[in-house]
Design an enzyme around this catalytic site. Structure first.
Site, short mmCIF file in Angstrom:
data_model
loop_
_atom_site.label_atom_id
_atom_site.label_comp_id
_atom_site.label_asym_id
_atom_site.label_seq_id
_atom_site.Cartn_x
_atom_site.Cartn_y
_atom_site.Cartn_z
N ASP A 1 14.10 2.46 6.99
CA ASP A 1 14.38 3.62 7.83
C ASP A 1 15.67 3.45 8.63
O ASP A 1 15.72 2.66 9.58
CB ASP A 1 13.19 3.85 8.78
CG ASP A 1 13.28 5.19 9.50
OD1 ASP A 1 14.23 5.96 9.21
OD2 ASP A 1 12.41 5.47 10.34
N ASP B 1 20.29 9.89 6.80
CA ASP B 1 18.96 9.35 7.06
C ASP B 1 18.18 9.06 5.78
O ASP B 1 17.90 9.96 5.00
CB ASP B 1 18.19 10.37 7.92
CG ASP B 1 16.79 9.89 8.28
OD1 ASP B 1 16.59 8.67 8.38
OD2 ASP B 1 15.90 10.74 8.45
#
Ligand SMILES: *[C@@H]1O[C@H](CO)[C@@H](O)[C@H](O)[C@H]1NC(C)=O
Ligand SMILES: *[C@@H]1O[C@H](CO)[C@@H](O)[C@H](O)[C@H]1NC(C)=O
Ligand SMILES: *[C@@H]1O[C@H](CO)[C@@H](O)[C@H](O)[C@H]1NC(C)=O
Length: 406
Positions: free
Chosen positions: A99, A278
């Site tokens: 992440d 992201d």
């Protein structure tokens, strides 16, 4: 007294001087497994919107929503990217979500944390909220092994006592900017150095940066990507790495945030604005007003069952490229790169013969400092570099950029 423009010039020249030289033998590379979770309850769009809203909310200083929501979509979406990391002595292997949009590393969601001779509770409580879940627990320091005998001592990790929204996962490897750990320790203002920060401070890597190589999926069998600490794997990109500074616009500036404008064919649909890159978001999300323009240009209709725009064959044939103009360079998403892999339509409850777009609605209008998310469907087309030392994001073309994979 130094004038501010001279100071800026000095700082800029320092930034150039500190450009990392890539030293191949200092690279630490972990294989990334791509997983596709069939039978996910929430649509990709619901997952991505929940995440985007939470990322933004948490950096506007607003209170977290403590009311447990029913049918919370899993934090890991229909598609996710994981790595295996060993922690402790003797080591236990944990499967962690990669992440770039969060910076705490923690375990205990699936497999419980195993206390070993290197476990040391710090006495701190930790809590992080994600778009569609959370974890609460205790902070520990422990030895983390990234494989090939490469260990980090005294890495601060969270050990979950309570989690929600994690499916077939042990936790998260947070490789966002360290400032995102601010406020995650309860009653303690200190930041938690990330794994990348510690690899760098413990002289295991030569540059404080991470690079990611991902490939588009066309089947359910797992396909591997690569997470590289400390440098750039030149075999994974074709064109040069183009760097863009972290945006100065809040709240994108708290993340791997950049400024970009967007063109559909030759029509500008978004003037320069801030958003983020992201790995934890599947789609490419555009602010609602920009998304509406995209939809109008393409003629696509929203399919609420699937949660994506649906294109007819003619609309797909007429689709133009979408250009993300970032720090002077165009990054093109070809028509093929704008659609969901047709071989995986069943995974999203789609009709086998339909064509679905991976361009989604962010769920809020532009002009709010967080106007787009270049998610994994973008990153599967471009190699990406997250450079802490120089506060910039690098992107480069790969053999997948213009490939007809979908
Ligand atoms: C691990 O061991 C320490 C020290 O004995 C103890 O304080 C802690 O509660 C244990 N943690 C877990 C998760 O068992
Ligand atoms: C170990 O890590 C903690 C938290 O990151 C830090 O406060 C402490 O100074 C570190 N200790 C050593 C010996 O490096
Ligand atoms: C999109 O098309 C609809 C219907 O023609 C129109 O009402 C709307 O204003 C258009 N939106 C944009 C952003 O161009």
């Amino acid at each position: 007294m130094i004038s501010s423009s001279l100071l800026t010039t000095l700082l800029l020249s320092l930034a150039v001087a500190s450009t990392p030289t890539v030293i191949q033998d200092s690279l630490v590379t972990l294989p990334i497994a791509k997983r596709i979770n069939a039978n996910s309850k929430a649509t990709i769009l619901e997952h991505d919107q929940a995440r985007a809203q939470e990322l933004r909310r948490s950096h506007e200083g607003r209170q977290r929503d403590l009311n447990p929501r029913e049918n919370v979509p899993a934090v890991n979406g229909v598609v996710d990217y994981t790595v295996k990391v060993q922690i402790g002595s003797p080591p236990t292997s944990y499967t962690l979500l990669v992440d770039t949009g969060s910076s705490n590393t923690w375990v205990g969601a699936g497999k419980p944390y195993r206390n070993t001779s290197t476990s040391a509770p710090t006495g701190q409580k930790v809590s992080v909220v994600y778009g569609s879940g959370y974890f609460d627990g205790d902070e520990y320091t422990d030895t983390v092994n990234l494989g090939s005998g490469l260990t980090i001592k005294n890495q601060s990790i969270g050990v979950a006592s309570s989690t929600q929204g994690f499916k077939d996962l042990d936790g998260i490897l947070g490789i966002g900017p360290v400032d995102l750990t601010s406020g995650t320790l309860i009653d303690d203002g200190s930041l938690i150095p990330t794994i990348t920060d510690n690899l760098f401070s413990q002289h295991r890597i030569k540059s404080n940066l991470v690079s990611i190589s991902l490939s588009p999926a066309t089947s359910l069998s797992s396909i591997h990507g690569e997470l590289t600490f400390g440098g750039i794997d030149s075999s994974k990109h074709k064109g040069p790495i183009h760097y863009a500074p972290i945006t100065s616009t809040s709240s994108a500036s708290a993340f791997w945030g950049i400024d970009q404008s967007i063109r559909y064919g030759s029509t500008t649909i978004q003037s320069t604005t801030a958003g983020i890159v992201d790995t934890g978001t599947t789609l490419v999300l555009l602010a609602s007003d920009i998304f509406e323009q995209y939809q109008n240009h393409t003629g696509a209709v929203f399919d609420s069952k699937v949660g994506l725009l649906r294109l007819t064959k003619i609309q797909y044939k007429n689709l133009h490229s979408l250009y993300f103009h970032i720090h002077g360079i165009d990054f093109e998403l070809t028509p093929n790169a704008q659609i969901w892999p047709r071989s995986l339509n069943s995974v999203i409850d789609g009709d086998p013969d339909s064509i679905y777009s991976i361009i989604g609605n962010l769920g809020s209008n532009s002009g709010q400092g967080f106007d787009f998310v270049n998610g994994m469907t973008f990153l599967e087309r471009y190699y990406s570099v997250y450079d802490t030392t120089n506060r910039r994001v690098g992107l480069a073309t790969t053999s997948n950029t213009f490939a007809e994979t979908n």
